[in-house]
Design a protein around this motif. Sequence first.
Motif, mmCIF file in Angstrom:
data_model
loop_
_atom_site.group_PDB
_atom_site.id
_atom_site.type_symbol
_atom_site.label_atom_id
_atom_site.label_comp_id
_atom_site.label_asym_id
_atom_site.label_seq_id
_atom_site.Cartn_x
_atom_site.Cartn_y
_atom_site.Cartn_z
ATOM 1 N N LEU A 124 2.136 -5.284 90.178
ATOM 2 C CA LEU A 124 0.937 -4.783 89.519
ATOM 3 C C LEU A 124 0.448 -3.552 90.258
ATOM 4 C CD1 LEU A 124 -0.860 -8.224 89.109
ATOM 5 C CD2 LEU A 124 0.429 -6.982 87.368
ATOM 6 N N SER A 125 0.100 -2.534 89.488
ATOM 7 C CA SER A 125 -0.252 -1.278 90.154
ATOM 8 C C SER A 125 -1.704 -1.262 90.615
ATOM 9 C CB SER A 125 0.023 -0.121 89.211
ATOM 10 O OG SER A 125 -0.757 -0.300 88.058
ATOM 11 N N GLY A 126 -2.499 -2.150 90.128
ATOM 12 C CA GLY A 126 -3.906 -2.160 90.542
ATOM 13 C C GLY A 126 -4.505 -3.510 90.241
ATOM 14 N N PRO A 127 -5.807 -3.669 90.503
ATOM 15 C CA PRO A 127 -6.442 -4.953 90.226
ATOM 16 C C PRO A 127 -6.197 -5.403 88.792
ATOM 17 C CG PRO A 127 -7.940 -3.522 91.426
ATOM 18 C CD PRO A 127 -6.734 -2.682 91.072
ATOM 19 N N ILE A 128 -6.058 -6.692 88.605
ATOM 20 C CA ILE A 128 -5.796 -7.254 87.287
ATOM 21 C C ILE A 128 -6.955 -6.936 86.352
ATOM 22 C CG2 ILE A 128 -5.543 -9.433 86.036
ATOM 23 C CD1 ILE A 128 -4.079 -10.498 88.527
ATOM 24 N N ALA A 129 -6.594 -6.443 85.194
ATOM 25 C CA ALA A 129 -7.618 -6.012 84.243
ATOM 26 C C ALA A 129 -8.395 -7.192 83.691
ATOM 27 C CB ALA A 129 -6.951 -5.245 83.105
ATOM 28 N N GLY A 130 -9.626 -6.936 83.324
ATOM 29 C CA GLY A 130 -10.422 -7.955 82.649
ATOM 30 C C GLY A 130 -11.145 -8.900 83.585
ATOM 31 N N LEU A 131 -10.960 -8.706 84.882
ATOM 32 C CA LEU A 131 -11.670 -9.566 85.845
ATOM 33 C C LEU A 131 -12.653 -8.704 86.623
ATOM 34 C CD1 LEU A 131 -8.651 -11.622 87.270
ATOM 35 C CD2 LEU A 131 -10.380 -12.402 85.632
ATOM 36 N N PRO A 132 -13.792 -9.225 86.952
ATOM 37 C CA PRO A 132 -14.769 -8.431 87.698
ATOM 38 C C PRO A 132 -14.324 -8.159 89.135
ATOM 39 C CG PRO A 132 -15.547 -10.688 87.427
ATOM 40 C CD PRO A 132 -14.293 -10.568 86.616
ATOM 41 N N ASN A 133 -14.875 -7.134 89.716
ATOM 42 C CA ASN A 133 -14.593 -6.819 91.114
ATOM 43 C C ASN A 133 -15.486 -7.629 92.041
ATOM 44 O OD1 ASN A 133 -12.461 -5.179 90.632
ATOM 45 N ND2 ASN A 133 -13.594 -3.263 90.837
ATOM 46 N N HIS A 134 -15.362 -7.348 93.329
ATOM 47 C CA HIS A 134 -16.062 -8.160 94.324
ATOM 48 C C HIS A 134 -17.584 -8.119 94.122
ATOM 49 C CE1 HIS A 134 -16.178 -4.203 96.299
ATOM 50 N NE2 HIS A 134 -17.228 -4.641 96.952
ATOM 51 N N ALA A 135 -18.232 -9.184 94.541
ATOM 52 C CA ALA A 135 -19.669 -9.325 94.328
ATOM 53 C C ALA A 135 -20.337 -9.711 95.635
ATOM 54 C CB ALA A 135 -19.943 -10.381 93.267
#
Lengths: 452, 452, 520, 520
Positions: free
Chosen positions: A36-47
């Motif tokens: 995967l080239s980057g964070p998985i789409a459709g999921l939020p980033n860190h909080a």
Amino acid sequence: MRYLPLTNEDRAAMLARIGASSIDDLFVDVPEAARLSGPIAGLPNHASEMAVERHMAKLARQNLSAGEAPFFLGAGAYKHHVPASVDHLIQRGEFLTAYTPYQPEIAQGTLQMLFEFQTQVARLYGCDVANASMYDGSTACWEAIVMARRVTKRGKALLSSGLHPHYVSVAETMAKFTGDALQTALPTLSAETDAEALLEAIDRDTSCVVVQYPDILGRIADLSAIAARAHEHGALLIAVVTEPVALGALKAPGDMGADIVVGEGQSIGVGLQFGGPYVGLFACQERFVRQMPGRLCGETVDAEGKRGFVLTLSTREQHIRREKATSNICTNSGLCALAFSIHMTLLGERGLRDLAMLNHGLAVQAAETLAAVPGVELVNDSFFNEFTLKLSKEARPVVRDLAERGILAGVSLGRLYPGADALAHGLIVAVTETTTSEDIAALAAGLKEALA
Amino acid sequence: MRYLPLTNEDRAAMLARIGASSIDDLFVDVPEAARLSGPIAGLPNHASEMAVERHMAKLARQNLSAGEAPFFLGAGAYKHHVPASVDHLIQRGEFLTAYTPYQPEIAQGTLQMLFEFQTQVARLYGCDVANASMYDGSTACWEAIVMARRVTKRGKALLSSGLHPHYVSVAETMAKFTGDALQTALPTLSAETDAEALLEAIDRDTSCVVVQYPDILGRIADLSAIAARAHEHGALLIAVVTEPVALGALKAPGDMGADIVVGEGQSIGVGLQFGGPYVGLFACQERFVRQMPGRLCGETVDAEGKRGFVLTLSTREQHIRREKATSNICTNSGLCALAFSIHMTLLGERGLRDLAMLNHGLAVQAAETLAAVPGVELVNDSFFNEFTLKLSKEARPVVRDLAERGILAGVSLGRLYPGADALAHGLIVAVTETTTSEDIAALAAGLKEALA
Amino acid sequence: LEEALIFEIGDTRTTGVDFSPSPLQGRGPGRGEVGASAGDENAPLPTLSPEGERANRLGGLERTASFGLPGLSEPETVRHYTRLSRQNYAIDLGLFPLGSCTMKHNPRLNEKVARMPGFADLHPLQTMDTVQGALGVIHELAHWLKTLTGMPAVAMSPKAGAHGELCGLLAIRSALEARGDARSVILVPESAHGTNPATAAFCGYGVENIPATAEGRVDLAALTARLGPDVAAVMITNPNTCGLFERDMKAISDVVHAAGALVYCDGANFNAIVGRVRPGDLGIDAMHINLHKTFSTPHGGGGPGSGPVVFSAALAPFAPLPFVEKTDAGYVLVEEETAGEHHAQNFGRMTAFHGQMGMFTRALAYIMSHGADGLRQVAEDAVLNANYILRSLDGVLDAPFGASGPCMHEALFADDGLAEGFSTLDIAKGLIDEGYHPMTVYFPLVVHGAMLVEPTETESKAALDQFIGALRSVAERAKAGDAALKSAPHFAPRRRLDETLAARKPVLVWKEPVVAEAAE
Amino acid sequence: LEEALIFEIGDTRTTGVDFSPSPLQGRGPGRGEVGASAGDENAPLPTLSPEGERANRLGGLERTASFGLPGLSEPETVRHYTRLSRQNYAIDLGLFPLGSCTMKHNPRLNEKVARMPGFADLHPLQTMDTVQGALGVIHELAHWLKTLTGMPAVAMSPKAGAHGELCGLLAIRSALEARGDARSVILVPESAHGTNPATAAFCGYGVENIPATAEGRVDLAALTARLGPDVAAVMITNPNTCGLFERDMKAISDVVHAAGALVYCDGANFNAIVGRVRPGDLGIDAMHINLHKTFSTPHGGGGPGSGPVVFSAALAPFAPLPFVEKTDAGYVLVEEETAGEHHAQNFGRMTAFHGQMGMFTRALAYIMSHGADGLRQVAEDAVLNANYILRSLDGVLDAPFGASGPCMHEALFADDGLAEGFSTLDIAKGLIDEGYHPMTVYFPLVVHGAMLVEPTETESKAALDQFIGALRSVAERAKAGDAALKSAPHFAPRRRLDETLAARKPVLVWKEPVVAEAAE
């Protein structure tokens, strides 16, 4: 990213030491297509911690917790007061963030506690030995059936109709694949247990009889006769105890002849937790010890002769025996066993007896009060802190109705035995030291209205 | 009586060893008339943990907690998010149940932490040294005034009108008895601080000037000129900081010439707690160190030459100097200092700056939003995370009105300065990282209705 | 450092818990003591006698004899367990490099969240309207797990990793039986965790080993050769227990599927690839996820764990009960009653109730804290840390697969080159004296004297450098034949313990010393 | 055992706290970094520049230069403080016999209760309608304290014992001034806590000592002789710091009152008599109560304490603000605004806000747990335990007042009979090696080489026996002149520390090592 201590400078220096030009170089063995080239789409980033806590608190508020309402649910999970010191102690990092004690020299804390736990469970159950815990009561029950097969070399198990239906389901699921034959039946809404029927059914193909004590409807039957009959036929008696507090008031199954006693330990120290994690208790008589599943802690000495504790008899276990192990269980329920053991140490025999008497006394009071409500009939002659009512209407909608009025009224047999019309009017009511007279009055009033 | 380990058998054996026939023999020195023959009448007997917890929970539920409502109170106590690990760590028995580190060999945990705390406070405040904590900001402020008297041998202190009125009250209470002369004034509802007036008032009788930064109305004034003028006249500048988060964004008072910087540390790690316990911070420049009140932790070496920490310069303290001590303070606020230090370590300079920026950014947003409400006027030009509004009505009933609508709107100047008509329309509003845009919108809407 | 056993310091009449009086008190003769006992430990132990009109309802089975359960007052209890705890090593005290166990930082936020009464104080059989938030937690976590793995379904109820393996194999078996093609053999690599073959046997399969290549990966050719109509499934650990990513994973899946079998993946090492690789993209049919490894729920000295299992579309219909569905009317827990409508092929129930809720709340809090970006960073830092250790010990310890490519989140060493008579065990015990918990030893079995080091992403570079220094020092002593190492540890609560004695004459419970018994 | 300082392991760019972006982000040039910093520690440290239309409102006083506050990630933080904690001794680890400090068990229920959001998350200036339960806690605790002491009023706001002493003396001074009889001297026994004279001086009094009798009590004759129109008050500690009950307390009160002065009682040792004696029956006018001593709130390594002060009818009108009153409309907090109506003689405010609420909740939970019967038992067991120690060391250590009657909750020993060159300090440090915290040493000053041992009621007989054995062994070594004792402790995290060096060249804050500075 508060949990990650590496700085970008660190990362660069470390890559240099490794001789990699970038982090991607370390994932070179992953097929191109799967990288995967980057964070998985459709999921939020860190909080932030605050944001996560708020989100979880919002979800938590969407539940009606047991402490907020008159509460009468049991059927295998019980609400008891857990002293504050229990939760404090299990949160000590040295307990909470330790691993399975494979290196005993630096795990004596966990090991001594397990040795104490094993002794507590064995004494509670009236057995010679106990193991260091299982996942929960239902899986411990199946493990006991498998153990009886190993001991007797027979494949037919008789399950009492008073055994918790989830425990029966778990056994049925597994038996479907292992080829064990299970004899099961639905309970009847009467004061009598199925002890007589079980006595009849025991034969020389029987590996074990599995009896719950007190049973799913709260009834209490002497196990001695079943034990004797089973032993005559070379079978084992497995007793299942879902409410350990009962053994502060009732004879221990092991003292009545049970060969294996298993059960749920959740009542002591663990809390409701919406069903898990719980802690499976597993005890048996000395002669079967090498057929037991799960971890065992034993006493030994160190190089200087000092007493110490180690995991032992691990030749039964999967990490040594692999496919020849007595079970596949590995991680068990260590921290819950610790909570159980601390709470049991706080109670002691005196406290457990006091607790049991208090539970039973309140249950008697509740049973008398509720049985006086029109449309309510008490099924049980005998019970400890849980009994079954037969209502004049189907119990399941009544429970839902009362929940809307803010009363958590008990467990309907309709929920536990869907489709069993003969049981649909049954309601299991559990009463513990956390139940107040006001709670009982509220339930009586609620039932009166709901059944009117 | 779960906290008492002695059994009756123990008691009997111990009395025998002592040579007493009963416990009453041990109280023989109490005059007959004052000996109570049984438990004091009118008080309840011992209660189970569950009963106590229920009682306290019932009282707790009778409050509207900050987390349950849009919340804007400040004025010396601020709601910030405290990371869960802070509370976990301060509850470790080794911190929680230890005493003042009088035996340093077995108290290095507390001592090293205090050394780190002192360094953190000194750096935050821009001072050379700091002590191991005071009770809170208000008592630290008085101790600073007394210290200035010791240093300058003068008895007149100029208190800025921007100093928290409770801090002023504490000083007035004490000065009434010690004979110190205090010059005080009420603040005015304007954007200007009283810096000019203070400059004028400094003379050669002045021991110190006490300025809050940011001040009670949230205004921020450069301290350099006051420091210079004070120093010209041989007086000290004492800066008071009630919101330490501000120093993640603002120049430190010590760097602007303050000789002593004191304040409240509650924002970092401690929580609101209805006013206490809090933690007083106390720092000063190196040359005054031997005039400081309170405990100090210092670095030293042990018999093997290893670095270690001890309480030091205790010849200033009451247990050595008795009536000649620099203060009577003994127990301070150790556990709160630990919470402060852990939270500050988690933040670090980066985190504190981020936190400060977030607070300020939200405060700017809130100030703009609220100032747009009809009947609301923003008093401040400058502010950090707290500012004052001038309402078209008396603020105190407005705050009560909004509380009934579930909004905790801020601190009215009517509460802080009862009887001061010129201030009655003032409302102090604090905004932190815990404030959401929805909270701000709710307050704006509430104010609009309340002022309509 | 000696802490007595509770049986040696407590007695059956002491209790650290007070109770209000029982409502049965005073109702009949012989029961006056109940509840009055608090504060007077010399009162007789309470029993309920069956006499009198309003007697107890215990069916005549009262426990009368004392059964020897000791009690302690609260101060004694707190002290006993606090002291015991200090004989443990733990992540909170230092690096815990147990390979394959992923001993990472356990955030305290997770503990706080799990204890919110809205989660901790719910009964599993409450009506669904009263537990919408709890079902929401399960649903949200399930969504994350499915998305992170690229798989369409997940079973949440398995109680630990091994229970998850069981779940996966039962689904596989159900699927095969459903197509009328029951098969009898599971293939497992030699390097697999012991739970893999044990689980296969536990649900009635025969087990056969798959060999590894010289570089430490599954031998694809040998595997292909073995596949046949009797093979139900292959269990692969990826990244594998040698610390390597199975380069041929997709090819393995393809040949297995072509042979009519299914692919189970042991997800114990998911931490190495989370956010960078989706197992679903590699053709895997089922994989368990240890929430206590990858998602930071505490190990607790041996559990509780939690082992949700993700499934491919081929296996999803066979997933066990119960599970949570989102409907227009809110969340619904699908159990035996309602499963028939649309999930009739489920293989049944694996446990009472719905799984390890207490672990779900913790894992969800952790996952949200990291987010999609943070979890990817987790994998990267974990792998970076492991490679840093691997390469920093070049020339000190033998790395049998050091030339097989970068390692994933753990570094594997062998005992080659130690002095005569010195073994991996000596290095492990020597590390204890350096202030560390040892690495996993003698696993995987395919490497002689294996040492499997997994630092995890929550160690700082400074902590790694210190550990590397310590391990180097111990390794060099083992190579030099330092005799003091043979008797390590010297600075632990105990010296080496006699495990043989423990197994030969098992003492599993405390018994009153014989002298004391005689005196009674 | 060495734990580095945070300044040595952290840096100003690392943080263990994540934040959401600031709303100022992107509003003007130069502010884009704010909030984006999490996860990228190489971004510049955030500042708000005053440029642009919607600039910051900081009045031009932004802090720009780094000020060197180090940060650690959360895992590093947890480990740092967990490790540090293990260098401490604590009640949870063992008996903590510090005389006059009452180191008893700290129930965890108290901690749980204090953290209920309804108490912990309240602002002190919320409107009274929103804090009725909190005011109720203060009111209920006040009721207990008044009833237990037999006094009509209590000031709840003092922050610790010494602050309570201050409160009492200010009330006394106000009462005297109100009757136009300002006086200048406070009499204090030689054996008093140092806070007594320090407090008297802190509020402007002269201090004079009262001598003691040979049996360790206040010399009533000498006291009577000294009384006169200049004496404002007498401060008595009862039970006193020699561990004895002041038999003549009532007589002392009577002569003091007759001389127009007032009686302050230092209540540090209230634990010995709670529930058995009411100070109000002894003629006392003011007494502080250390909630962290008698009522089990944790000492926390040096606070926070809490020191409510009870008052006689003579002093009640002068008690400070604020206080809680119960009215028909609920609880009311009486502050400056409303005090005038009926409490106009109050001497003012001693602290911002209303006192140590977090300690009130804990103390109330403790008091309710024990109840009237349990608190009496507390005193009895505390006194029993102390006498047991006193008598068990007969012939081992010299008890200077051993013949003065039973001791109260602490036992006092002197250093008579130790070998040449051996002192109380050696016994104290020797106890450390036996696994104990030492007793209070060199206090009270009236006894040479004093050792004040207070076991408290929460120690079991077994724990006392073990401690007595250890103390006996150390005492015998000190009498025999065992040289090893001079260099004790040997088994602590540190050997004896050089306190002289620390005081001579005070190093109170950490500074970057010079070498590192040069390199920068």
